[in-house]
Enzyme design. Sequence first.
Site, PDB file in Angstrom:
ATOM      1  N   GLU A 129      18.934  -1.439   1.128  1.00 50.87           N
ATOM      2  CA  GLU A 129      18.751  -1.231   2.577  1.00 50.87           C
ATOM      3  C   GLU A 129      19.262   0.123   3.078  1.00 50.87           C
ATOM      4  OE1 GLU A 129      20.345  -4.809   4.406  1.00 50.87           O
ATOM      5  OE2 GLU A 129      18.809  -6.041   3.473  1.00 50.87           O
ATOM      6  N   ASN A 170      16.147  -1.143  -3.091  1.00 47.51           N
ATOM      7  CA  ASN A 170      15.654  -2.431  -2.608  1.00 47.51           C
ATOM      8  C   ASN A 170      15.766  -2.465  -1.081  1.00 47.51           C
ATOM      9  OD1 ASN A 170      14.928  -5.250  -3.417  1.00 47.51           O
ATOM     10  ND2 ASN A 170      16.912  -5.811  -2.521  1.00 47.51           N
ATOM     11  N   HIS A 206      11.057 -10.582   2.978  1.00 47.70           N
ATOM     12  CA  HIS A 206      11.480 -11.629   3.919  1.00 47.70           C
ATOM     13  C   HIS A 206      10.458 -11.622   5.067  1.00 47.70           C
ATOM     14  CE1 HIS A 206      15.269 -12.437   1.961  1.00 47.70           C
ATOM     15  NE2 HIS A 206      15.579 -11.153   1.968  1.00 47.70           N
ATOM     16  N   GLU A 235      13.088 -10.873  -2.961  1.00 47.98           N
ATOM     17  CA  GLU A 235      13.805 -11.869  -2.149  1.00 47.98           C
ATOM     18  C   GLU A 235      12.834 -12.652  -1.260  1.00 47.98           C
ATOM     19  OE1 GLU A 235      17.073 -10.074   0.008  1.00 47.98           O
ATOM     20  OE2 GLU A 235      17.595  -8.752  -1.648  1.00 47.98           O
TER      21      GLU A 235
HETATM   22  C1  XIL Z   1      22.187 -13.066   2.092  1.00 46.11           C
HETATM   23  C2  XIL Z   1      22.715 -14.318   1.395  1.00 46.11           C
HETATM   24  O1  XIL Z   1      21.645 -15.119   0.980  1.00 46.11           O
HETATM   25  C3  XIL Z   1      23.626 -15.083   2.331  1.00 46.11           C
HETATM   26  O2  XIL Z   1      24.233 -16.179   1.667  1.00 46.11           O
HETATM   27  C4  XIL Z   1      24.704 -14.165   2.898  1.00 46.11           C
HETATM   28  O3  XIL Z   1      25.480 -14.854   3.853  1.00 46.11           O
HETATM   29  C5  XIL Z   1      24.088 -12.928   3.528  1.00 46.11           C
HETATM   30  O4  XIL Z   1      23.263 -12.289   2.578  1.00 46.11           O
HETATM   31  N1  XIL Z   1      18.930  -9.124   2.108  1.00 46.11           N
HETATM   32  C6  XIL Z   1      19.686  -9.050   0.957  1.00 46.11           C
HETATM   33  C7  XIL Z   1      20.497 -10.217   0.534  1.00 46.11           C
HETATM   34  O5  XIL Z   1      19.589  -8.051   0.225  1.00 46.11           O
HETATM   35  O6  XIL Z   1      21.668  -9.834  -0.141  1.00 46.11           O
HETATM   36  C8  XIL Z   1      20.830 -11.129   1.690  1.00 46.11           C
HETATM   37  O7  XIL Z   1      21.452 -12.302   1.174  1.00 46.11           O
HETATM   38  C9  XIL Z   1      19.585 -11.466   2.474  1.00 46.11           C
HETATM   39  C10 XIL Z   1      18.955 -10.213   3.037  1.00 46.11           C
END
Ligand code: XIL
Length: 314
Positions: A129, A170, A206, A235
Site C-alpha cells: 500500500e 501489493n 478487495h 487478498e
Molecule cells: C487485515 C486483517 O485481515 C485483519 O485481521 C487486521 O485487523 C487488519 O488487517 N489489506 C492488507 C491486509 O494488506 O493485511 C489487511 O488484513 C486487509 C487489507
Amino acid sequence: QPTLADLAQRHGRYFGSATDNPELVDGPYKALLGSEFDQITPGNGMKWYATEPQQGVFDFSHGDEIVNLARANRQKVRGHTLVWHSQLPEWLTSREWTAPELRAVLKKHIQTEVRHYRGKVFAWDVVNEAFNEDGTYRESVFYKTLGPGYIADALRWAHQADPRVKLYLNDYNIEATGPKSDAYYRLAKELKAAGVPLHGIGLQTHLALQYGYPTTLEDNLRRFSRLGLDTALTEVDIRMQLPATEEKLAQQAEWYAGVTEACLAVRRCVGITIWDYTDKYSWIPAVFPGEGAALPWDEELRRKPAYFALREAL
Ligand code: XIL
C-alpha cells in the site's frame, strides 16, 4: 470431487486462502483450510507489530505456526508483509527518527524476517500500500523520512537476504487501470530499468458490489506481464451491503468467476488468494460497518454460490 486447488493446478496456478492464528483452534475450519487450498497467507502473523514487538526483539511464533501448518498440508506460503504504514509496533510509531536511524531499523527488520523465512515462503509482499488513490506516494513514516527510494532499498535488502524468493509490491484498488494502478506501472517500469529486484505486483482485489466491477482487470494484468512481472490476486473478497440477498450473492458469484477468468487468461498471473475463505473469519464487518458476506463460504462453513462459480471458472 476436485478441490479449488486441484482445478487451479490444472492451469499451473495456485488457489489459496489467508488464515489467522486464533482461528486455528476451530477444527472444521482448519480441516477445510487444509484440504481445499494449496497456498496460505498469514493474515496478521508476519506483520511488523507481530514480528518485532520491541526494537531488535523478534518473535516469529505466529508466522511459524502458519508455516508449519502449510508444511503439514503441503501448501505454499506467501509472506505478508515487510513494509507497511499500518499495524506497526508502538516503539516505531511513538517517536521521531532521523533518516539514517530509520534506514537501519528498516534494513534490520526486513533482513531478519526474510532470512528467518528463507526457503519457507515463495513470495514476499515487500512493500504494501505505497500509493494513494490519486497515484501520489502515501505519506507513511518511511516515505516522509526516507523519500521514495525506500521502496527500491527494501527490495534490494530483501533480495540480499533471500535471492530466490519472489518480491512483490501489493496494493488495493489497482485491479482496474487508473491513477493508482498507473503509478505502479510507472514505478515497476523504472525499478526494472534500474535493475532493482522486483518480480511481481499483487492486486489485493478487495471488491465491493456497490462500487462496480473492475472491467479492465485483464488488460491491467497483461501490461504488468509485458514488463516481465508476475501478478497475483492476493487478498480477494467481494463484500456487499448487508443483508445478503439471493440477487447480491448471484452477482458476487459472477464477480468471483470474472476475476478468476481474468487471471487464468494472463499467463503470468500466477495464482489467486482469497482473504480467508469463510464469512465466519472475514475482516470486513469489523472495518466496513454494515457490509460483509464477502467470501465463498458462509459463517456456517457452507458453500455459497460464489464457491460454485469459482469451480466453474477454474
Ligand atoms: C487485515 C486483517 O485481515 C485483519 O485481521 C487486521 O485487523 C487488519 O488487517 N489489506 C492488507 C491486509 O494488506 O493485511 C489487511 O488484513 C486487509 C487489507
